[in-house]
Scaffold this motif. Sequence first.
Motif, short mmCIF file in Angstrom:
data_model
loop_
_atom_site.label_atom_id
_atom_site.label_comp_id
_atom_site.label_asym_id
_atom_site.label_seq_id
_atom_site.Cartn_x
_atom_site.Cartn_y
_atom_site.Cartn_z
N MET A 1 31.41 -35.49 -0.51
CA MET A 1 30.28 -35.93 -1.10
C MET A 1 30.76 -35.70 -2.69
N PHE A 3 29.27 -35.82 -6.64
CA PHE A 3 28.10 -35.87 -7.43
C PHE A 3 28.64 -36.21 -8.71
N GLY A 16 26.88 -47.09 -13.42
CA GLY A 16 27.25 -48.17 -12.39
C GLY A 16 28.99 -48.31 -12.47
N GLN A 19 30.49 -45.80 -10.53
CA GLN A 19 30.27 -45.77 -9.10
C GLN A 19 31.00 -46.84 -8.70
N ALA A 23 33.33 -46.29 -5.41
CA ALA A 23 33.22 -47.21 -4.40
C ALA A 23 34.73 -47.80 -3.96
N PRO A 30 29.94 -40.52 0.32
CA PRO A 30 28.78 -40.92 -0.41
C PRO A 30 28.82 -40.35 -1.94
N ILE A 32 26.53 -39.38 -5.00
CA ILE A 32 25.15 -38.86 -5.38
C ILE A 32 24.84 -38.99 -6.85
N ASP A 33 24.05 -39.90 -7.33
CA ASP A 33 23.73 -39.99 -8.78
C ASP A 33 22.77 -38.68 -9.22
N LEU A 34 23.40 -37.61 -9.48
CA LEU A 34 22.57 -36.44 -9.62
C LEU A 34 21.84 -36.24 -10.71
N MET A 35 22.32 -36.63 -11.82
CA MET A 35 21.55 -36.20 -13.15
C MET A 35 22.45 -36.73 -14.34
N LEU A 53 22.36 -26.21 -10.54
CA LEU A 53 22.39 -27.31 -9.61
C LEU A 53 23.49 -27.12 -8.46
N GLY B 12 16.03 -36.34 -14.98
CA GLY B 12 16.20 -35.16 -14.02
C GLY B 12 17.10 -35.19 -12.94
N PRO B 13 17.06 -33.99 -12.19
CA PRO B 13 18.12 -33.98 -11.06
C PRO B 13 17.22 -34.32 -9.72
N GLY B 16 18.25 -37.17 -7.14
CA GLY B 16 19.56 -37.00 -6.67
C GLY B 16 19.57 -35.73 -5.68
N GLN B 19 18.64 -37.08 -2.39
CA GLN B 19 19.57 -38.01 -1.77
C GLN B 19 20.91 -37.37 -1.12
N MET C 1 32.12 -55.71 -2.35
CA MET C 1 31.22 -54.93 -3.16
C MET C 1 30.14 -56.00 -3.92
N ILE C 32 26.35 -51.67 -6.03
CA ILE C 32 26.72 -51.26 -7.32
C ILE C 32 25.47 -51.44 -8.13
N ASP C 33 24.59 -50.52 -8.53
CA ASP C 33 23.58 -50.97 -9.37
C ASP C 33 24.13 -50.55 -10.85
N LEU C 34 24.63 -51.81 -11.30
CA LEU C 34 25.52 -52.06 -12.51
C LEU C 34 24.72 -51.87 -13.85
#
Lengths: 243, 243, 243
Positions: A1, A3, A16, A19, A23, A30, A32-35, A53, B12-13, B16, B19, C1, C32-34
């Motif tokens: 994973m 982050f 993006g 990401q 990808a 996976p 994770i779009d954390l913050m 976190l 914020g987190p 995420g 997820q 993609m 992808i959320d670009l």
Amino acid sequence: MIFLFTDFTRDGPYVGQMQAVLAAEAPGIPVIDLMQDAPAHAPKPAAYLLAALATAFPENAVCVGVVDPGVGTERPPVVVEADGRRFVGPGNGLFELVARRAATTRTQRIQWRPDTLSASFHGRDLFAPVAAMLATGSVPDDLFAPDPMEGLPGADWPDDLSEILYADGFGNLMTGLRAASIAESTPLRAGGKTIPRARIFGEATPDTPFWYANSCGLIEIAVPSGSAAAALGLVVGDTIKLG
Amino acid sequence: MIFLFTDFTRDGPYVGQMQAVLAAEAPGIPVIDLMQDAPAHAPKPAAYLLAALATAFPENAVCVGVVDPGVGTERPPVVVEADGRRFVGPGNGLFELVARRAATTRTQRIQWRPDTLSASFHGRDLFAPVAAMLATGSVPDDLFAPDPMEGLPGADWPDDLSEILYADGFGNLMTGLRAASIAESTPLRAGGKTIPRARIFGEATPDTPFWYANSCGLIEIAVPSGSAAAALGLVVGDTIKLG
Amino acid sequence: MIFLFTDFTRDGPYVGQMQAVLAAEAPGIPVIDLMQDAPAHAPKPAAYLLAALATAFPENAVCVGVVDPGVGTERPPVVVEADGRRFVGPGNGLFELVARRAATTRTQRIQWRPDTLSASFHGRDLFAPVAAMLATGSVPDDLFAPDPMEGLPGADWPDDLSEILYADGFGNLMTGLRAASIAESTPLRAGGKTIPRARIFGEATPDTPFWYANSCGLIEIAVPSGSAAAALGLVVGDTIKLG
């Protein structure tokens, strides 16, 4: 994973674009779009937030952390291993607290470079590809410089930071103090007021600032159905006191 | 497929962190970040919005819905099944309209608890893990309390809500009224004005508020190339009238 | 993609609803959320931004691009192929620069329609399903109209656009000029000031506007530790001059 923790905000194409790299280069893993609204251009407070976190990261986590006001200048790119988790980003102190709180840690300087490296977006061009290498296990022999990485900023930072790290949209104020580091009976002082603890919003006094241990273990100041930022006149970077 | 519908915002987190739990506990199952700016701390209007969005959910959908001003207090955690779709979240009326509009429905109280449950973030600690159980089919025997769940808020709410539920960044105003519930010739009245229907922006009178059936079937008030919120002086929670 | 590029913002359910369609109809294909804050309702500047971002798209990319002020009216839905990449969206010029900069290109009109097509959300109802068809290779025989698509807007637009396309949250100003199109010694003029080039923030004069080649190859105006938008009084759509 994998982050993602940055100060890019979610505006624009930046998250993006990272990401898309992940990808393509770490398919099936996976992300994770954390913050993405970490303290802007401020590696020190961001370091305390990331360390809080990261306590929830799984063992094999790879984190791309980018709060990097010196991008394109001389700060080194690094990978910090902390109890098996890997953190990829600028060597500017951002991973200092993650490393300090780990039982085993190692910091290495990234010497690998992509064919094309923009001056301003190492998150996309350097850190994301390295994160993909680490996450997939497909690591080139010369990824790291052989000499040990020493002398990064942060060695003299405190174990907990008596500052406001983050204000959310509701006006709740996250601090750099771990709740476990102080007794529950200890009040805070900030914005000219004394701030008692409550377990949760529903048990606090209406319209009155209180502190509580938030869901990542940090002391957070809030006002039930209100804004602590407005009630106390505090902003990110302001100091808080104990007792 | 797992849907996330909350009032956390994307700052914020928090989203995420949910997820990350789902990626770990329901690997390979797509997670859709549906909407994170549901009416804040307001389960009643949020319930009408969720019910409109849920009409498009696939049959096997699991939705984590969190608009939960009472988190950490006595409201029960629940799973509502509605025509096969499962909704996981607080038992505060948030799923009332989803259930009411379904042919078959069942509400159960979650009695399972995670090893660690924060006081303030049940979305991450309780609802996301339960959603992962439901989505993967790996459900512990004691997930639900055996007694039927009754007496939740919302039984006395209307079938359609004559209120502004949501204002988007362009000033369009979404209401809790299903367009199919009124005749196309019926005007609305709000902000001291009478508001006629148009099929779409391009067919409405310039600079003049109109209503149309939006893409999730709700009545929405807009102004071509302008802001209905500004033109009418309306905010979320304001009442609208028919006729 | 599959890439998503829209002016919907990330507020509300819109991007999530498109992602739900893609997850259902193109399972296993990364989405992808670009960028969701493309120039609002403005296909022309958005076209220059998308063309800059698309230079990094992988060969098999499918992009859903929606900046579509004419949704529900007569503009045709199209697919533009440009060097193998496919762009799905409104035929309003949004893909003009992507096509113009490609070695091989083809534009086709989408004649397929879904069972249910809302008047206002073709991104979800038409463009996302078509993108899923293209990405999975499961394309109906009658997807495209047989006659060639000609006469779309944009043929008379310049190769580079001397305008501010985008202002990020820090006040940096992205233009429609490719950095490779001008000499590094060329200053810009905007907001009544002459703006020299610097390689990167860390090498620019403090508190002074400079331009640099940004990470997608466009000329961007910035102020070290400050806001170029505020310093120059510029907003999206304003003109910049060379020399």
